[in-house]
Motif scaffolding. Sequence first.
Motif, short mmCIF file in Angstrom:
data_model
loop_
_atom_site.label_atom_id
_atom_site.label_comp_id
_atom_site.label_asym_id
_atom_site.label_seq_id
_atom_site.Cartn_x
_atom_site.Cartn_y
_atom_site.Cartn_z
N THR A 226 -47.19 32.86 14.90
CA THR A 226 -46.38 32.17 15.70
C THR A 226 -47.06 31.26 16.43
OG1 THR A 226 -44.79 34.05 16.16
CG2 THR A 226 -44.81 32.53 17.63
N ALA A 227 -48.37 31.50 16.72
CA ALA A 227 -49.13 30.44 17.31
C ALA A 227 -49.42 29.09 16.76
CB ALA A 227 -50.44 30.94 17.95
N VAL A 228 -49.63 29.30 15.49
CA VAL A 228 -49.79 27.96 14.62
C VAL A 228 -48.45 27.46 14.42
CG1 VAL A 228 -50.62 27.30 12.39
CG2 VAL A 228 -51.82 29.08 13.47
N GLY A 229 -47.50 28.24 14.21
CA GLY A 229 -46.10 27.50 14.23
C GLY A 229 -45.68 26.60 15.22
N ARG A 230 -46.09 27.07 16.40
CA ARG A 230 -45.87 26.29 17.50
C ARG A 230 -46.63 25.06 17.62
NH1 ARG A 230 -46.45 31.49 20.78
NH2 ARG A 230 -44.32 32.25 21.23
N ARG A 231 -47.89 25.23 17.13
CA ARG A 231 -48.68 24.07 17.13
C ARG A 231 -47.92 22.75 16.01
NH1 ARG A 231 -52.12 20.16 19.27
NH2 ARG A 231 -53.64 19.48 17.59
N ILE A 232 -47.81 23.54 14.69
CA ILE A 232 -47.17 22.68 13.83
C ILE A 232 -45.64 22.05 14.28
CG2 ILE A 232 -45.76 22.64 11.47
CD1 ILE A 232 -47.86 24.58 10.64
N ALA A 233 -44.96 22.81 15.18
CA ALA A 233 -43.72 22.32 15.68
C ALA A 233 -43.94 21.16 16.58
CB ALA A 233 -42.90 23.51 16.35
N GLY A 234 -45.02 21.41 17.36
CA GLY A 234 -45.22 20.32 18.52
C GLY A 234 -45.94 18.98 17.92
N ILE A 235 -46.74 19.23 16.72
CA ILE A 235 -46.95 17.93 16.00
C ILE A 235 -45.99 17.29 15.31
CG2 ILE A 235 -48.59 16.83 14.45
CD1 ILE A 235 -50.54 19.19 14.90
N ALA A 236 -44.98 18.19 14.74
CA ALA A 236 -44.11 17.54 13.76
C ALA A 236 -42.92 17.02 14.60
CB ALA A 236 -43.86 18.55 12.55
N SER A 237 -42.43 17.66 15.43
CA SER A 237 -41.13 17.17 16.14
C SER A 237 -41.24 15.61 16.61
CB SER A 237 -40.91 18.12 17.39
OG SER A 237 -40.68 19.28 16.88
N PRO A 238 -42.06 15.13 17.32
CA PRO A 238 -42.20 13.65 17.64
C PRO A 238 -42.20 12.66 16.50
CG PRO A 238 -44.00 14.96 19.11
CD PRO A 238 -43.53 15.96 17.81
N LEU A 239 -42.75 13.30 15.38
CA LEU A 239 -42.57 12.57 13.97
C LEU A 239 -41.38 12.51 13.26
CD1 LEU A 239 -46.22 13.57 12.85
CD2 LEU A 239 -45.62 11.34 14.01
N LEU A 240 -40.47 13.59 13.79
CA LEU A 240 -39.03 13.65 13.21
C LEU A 240 -39.18 14.14 11.73
CD1 LEU A 240 -37.39 10.64 14.49
CD2 LEU A 240 -37.37 12.77 15.66
N LYS A 241 -40.24 15.05 11.70
CA LYS A 241 -40.60 15.60 10.23
C LYS A 241 -39.53 16.86 9.82
CE LYS A 241 -45.28 14.61 9.62
NZ LYS A 241 -45.83 14.22 8.42
N LYS A 242 -39.08 17.10 8.83
CA LYS A 242 -38.41 18.25 8.71
C LYS A 242 -39.52 19.52 8.90
CE LYS A 242 -34.44 16.13 6.09
NZ LYS A 242 -33.51 16.87 6.92
N VAL A 243 -38.97 20.57 9.18
CA VAL A 243 -39.91 21.50 9.19
C VAL A 243 -39.09 23.16 9.04
CG1 VAL A 243 -41.48 22.83 10.82
CG2 VAL A 243 -41.45 20.52 11.01
N SER A 244 -40.04 23.80 8.35
CA SER A 244 -39.50 25.21 8.09
C SER A 244 -40.67 26.13 8.31
CB SER A 244 -39.04 25.45 6.56
OG SER A 244 -38.86 26.90 6.30
N LEU A 245 -40.35 26.91 9.27
CA LEU A 245 -41.45 27.94 9.94
C LEU A 245 -40.70 29.47 9.70
CD1 LEU A 245 -42.14 26.10 13.23
CD2 LEU A 245 -43.48 25.81 11.14
N GLU A 246 -41.77 30.11 9.14
CA GLU A 246 -41.51 31.44 9.20
C GLU A 246 -42.53 32.29 9.84
OE1 GLU A 246 -40.92 35.19 5.59
OE2 GLU A 246 -41.64 33.21 5.28
N LEU A 247 -42.39 32.84 10.99
CA LEU A 247 -43.68 33.15 11.83
C LEU A 247 -43.53 34.57 12.27
CD1 LEU A 247 -43.11 30.37 14.44
CD2 LEU A 247 -44.39 30.28 12.29
#
Length: 263
Positions: A226-247
Amino acid sequence: MRLRHFIAGEPREPASGRWGEVFDPANGKPFAEVALGDADDVAAAITAAEAAFPAWSALPHTERARWLEKLADALEAKLDDFAHAESRDGGKPIKLAREAEIPRAISNLRFFAHAATQFASESHHGQAGLNYTLRQPLGVVGTISPWNLPLYLFTWKIAPALAAGNTVVAKPSQVTPVTATMLGELAAEIGFPKGVLNIVHGLGPDVGEPLVTDARVKAISFTGSTAVGRRIAGIASPLLKKVSLELGGKNPTLVFADSDWRD
């Protein structure tokens, strides 16, 4: 045994020259070395995936399906080799690898090969005329898979991305990197189009983060903490990337003293 990156259809040494040890969980001893990639390796893999995208995405769905089926056939033909490698790398019973995990990886490739021929759109007729959806490949997709189901979850991520016409840069876990490397070698053996599937080994901060932050990567699929997933979401969201996270999965196993662990 040295486990190299797989970039543009060929094994490649790490740009940094750094290698890490891969341990056999049964005895705690190292049995292989894995390339420790960095941002340069990731950039090279993304460049290869970008170059391969126009031709791969332009293939008819049936042709992409054939390639996935061909890879599944090749994997099935070497099921026992992959099962032994998975057992040693992950510390699981050979029976589990042979009867469940490698067959599930084969099934992933076949399932999404069939799905590639069944993609559909929708249309709606209204006052403004005919409106319809058109689903098109995104481009380069990054996948980051975990250690606990190495080849099964690796193929679970790459297969749908490839079926949809995307090209892939995949980061397997540096803890269990053997079968992903073997699959890259198998892809080369069957003549899989170069640059469509790329594999970069290494640590999360060194490989995963550059993969997520690169603007050329249009989507990220991640399974892990979950910790790494939050990090990925925080980076990807401003870039408007599609993200799939299974945490945050938890799969505890208790092995009692009277168990027949040799099976």
